[in-house]
Write a protein that holds these residues in place. Structure first.
Motif, short mmCIF file in Angstrom:
data_model
loop_
_atom_site.label_atom_id
_atom_site.label_comp_id
_atom_site.label_asym_id
_atom_site.label_seq_id
_atom_site.Cartn_x
_atom_site.Cartn_y
_atom_site.Cartn_z
N SER A 18 -25.48 -39.57 -63.52
CA SER A 18 -26.55 -39.31 -64.49
C SER A 18 -26.44 -40.19 -65.72
O SER A 18 -27.44 -40.51 -66.36
CB SER A 18 -26.56 -37.84 -64.90
OG SER A 18 -25.44 -37.53 -65.71
N GLN A 20 -25.81 -43.26 -65.65
CA GLN A 20 -26.46 -44.53 -65.31
C GLN A 20 -27.99 -44.41 -65.28
O GLN A 20 -28.69 -45.42 -65.18
CB GLN A 20 -25.98 -45.00 -63.94
CG GLN A 20 -24.49 -45.17 -63.81
CD GLN A 20 -24.11 -45.52 -62.38
OE1 GLN A 20 -24.74 -46.36 -61.75
NE2 GLN A 20 -23.08 -44.87 -61.87
N SER A 21 -28.47 -43.20 -65.35
CA SER A 21 -29.91 -42.98 -65.18
C SER A 21 -30.59 -42.81 -66.53
O SER A 21 -30.01 -42.31 -67.49
CB SER A 21 -30.14 -41.72 -64.33
OG SER A 21 -31.50 -41.35 -64.33
N SER A 22 -31.86 -43.20 -66.58
CA SER A 22 -32.66 -42.94 -67.78
C SER A 22 -33.34 -41.58 -67.69
O SER A 22 -34.09 -41.19 -68.58
CB SER A 22 -33.73 -44.03 -67.94
OG SER A 22 -34.56 -44.08 -66.78
N GLN A 23 -33.06 -40.86 -66.60
CA GLN A 23 -33.64 -39.54 -66.38
C GLN A 23 -33.06 -38.54 -67.39
O GLN A 23 -31.86 -38.35 -67.46
CB GLN A 23 -33.33 -39.08 -64.95
CG GLN A 23 -33.71 -37.66 -64.63
CD GLN A 23 -35.20 -37.43 -64.71
OE1 GLN A 23 -35.68 -36.80 -65.65
NE2 GLN A 23 -35.92 -37.95 -63.74
N THR A 27 -30.16 -32.86 -63.10
CA THR A 27 -30.34 -32.87 -61.65
C THR A 27 -29.85 -31.55 -61.07
O THR A 27 -28.74 -31.11 -61.35
CB THR A 27 -29.58 -34.03 -61.01
OG1 THR A 27 -30.00 -35.25 -61.60
CG2 THR A 27 -29.84 -34.09 -59.52
N SER A 170 -30.63 -47.88 -52.94
CA SER A 170 -31.06 -47.80 -54.34
C SER A 170 -32.49 -48.30 -54.50
O SER A 170 -33.29 -47.74 -55.26
CB SER A 170 -30.12 -48.61 -55.25
OG SER A 170 -28.85 -48.00 -55.31
N LYS A 174 -35.64 -46.27 -55.86
CA LYS A 174 -36.39 -46.81 -57.01
C LYS A 174 -37.88 -46.86 -56.71
O LYS A 174 -38.71 -46.53 -57.57
CB LYS A 174 -35.86 -48.21 -57.35
CG LYS A 174 -36.53 -48.82 -58.57
CD LYS A 174 -35.93 -50.19 -58.89
CE LYS A 174 -36.57 -50.80 -60.14
NZ LYS A 174 -35.95 -52.12 -60.45
N ILE A 208 -29.36 -40.17 -57.98
CA ILE A 208 -29.37 -39.71 -59.38
C ILE A 208 -29.52 -40.88 -60.33
O ILE A 208 -30.24 -40.81 -61.33
CB ILE A 208 -28.09 -38.89 -59.69
CG1 ILE A 208 -28.10 -37.58 -58.89
CG2 ILE A 208 -27.98 -38.60 -61.19
CD1 ILE A 208 -26.79 -36.82 -58.94
N ALA A 209 -28.85 -41.98 -60.01
CA ALA A 209 -28.96 -43.17 -60.85
C ALA A 209 -30.39 -43.69 -60.92
O ALA A 209 -30.78 -44.33 -61.90
CB ALA A 209 -28.02 -44.27 -60.34
N GLN A 210 -31.19 -43.37 -59.89
CA GLN A 210 -32.60 -43.80 -59.87
C GLN A 210 -33.55 -42.70 -60.32
O GLN A 210 -34.76 -42.85 -60.25
CB GLN A 210 -32.98 -44.27 -58.47
CG GLN A 210 -32.24 -45.50 -58.01
CD GLN A 210 -32.49 -46.72 -58.89
OE1 GLN A 210 -33.55 -46.86 -59.48
NE2 GLN A 210 -31.49 -47.59 -59.00
N GLY A 211 -32.99 -41.56 -60.77
CA GLY A 211 -33.84 -40.53 -61.37
C GLY A 211 -34.05 -39.27 -60.57
O GLY A 211 -34.93 -38.46 -60.91
#
Length: 224
Positions: A18, A20-23, A27, A170, A174, A208-211
């Motif tokens: 998380s 790494q994510s902009s979310q 989660t 990924s 994305k 998660i890294a992609q949201g």
């Protein structure tokens, strides 16, 4: 390893992903319990997990009957739902993760006695063996659901192809995240589409890294 150890490891890797994510949304972990007994699920519930997922209606009903004394659980049906089985399970679940046919939507509308939170399943990788609609068809399909007041499209769902590289996975995630934002920007009352259900035991960190806002984890929890 113990169930508690596995759960803590999953939570920690979710937290690291998380970062790494902009979310901004947290989660939600869905424990996929298809391979374990009700007793093991009870142990997991005692550790604080409340979101449970099953692939098949029969197994979901079986688990619910075994856990009848627990009133605060949230149930996710994450597998394809045959039309003839919708009547048996639709009012037992809180979330349905695999809506990809108008026929399924019609039967949900007919059978549901409450609003069902649904994810539209998207076959981002266009694998012929996977369920789901193409990315290009997502908006048209969602717009076709406007008159179904038993269905709320809360988000999109996908599964990464087996054998794909981390970079490829990924990229698929994305693409789904971009499509989710497109649909959310339409501000459709019946389809807020604010959620992303993607990522399983082998790739939930990438998701998660992609949201991803929901991940579906089984073996990483229950391989003891």
């Amino acid at each position: 390893m113990s169930l508690e150890t596995n759960l803590n490891l999953v939570k920690e890797t979710m937290h690291q992903a998380s970062i790494q994510s902009s979310q901004l949304k947290e989660t939600t972990l869905i424990a996929v319990t298809k391979t374990v007994s009700g007793e093991v699920v009870e142990e997991l519930i005692a550790l604080g997990v409340k979101h449970l997922g099953e692939n098949r209606p029969e197994k979901l009903i079986e688990k619910q009957d075994a856990l009848v004394n627990y009133q605060d659980l949230t149930w996710h049906l994450i597998g394809t739902l045959q039309t003839r089985k919708i009547k048996d399970v639709i009012n037992r679940i809180d979330y349905f993760h695999a809506l990809d046919r108008l026929k399924t939507a019609q039967e949900i509308q007919k059978r549901a006695t409450k609003e069902i939170k649904c994810f539209v399943q998207v076959n981002v990788s266009q694998e012929p063996t996977k369920q789901g609609i193409d990315l290009a068809e997502v908006e048209m399909f969602i717009r076709s659901l406007e008159s179904y007041n038993a269905i709320k499209v809360i988000g999109l769902m996908t599964m990464a192809p087996n054998g794909a590289s981390s970079k490829e996975i990924s990229n698929y995630f994305k693409q789904l995240a971009l499509k989710q934002k497109e649909i959310a920007a339409l501000h459709l009352p019946y389809a807020p589409c604010e959620e992303l259900s993607m990522g399983m035991s082998g790739d939930y960190e990438l998701a998660i890294a992609q949201g991803a806002t929901f991940v579906r984890v089984g073996s990483r929890l229950f391989d003891l």
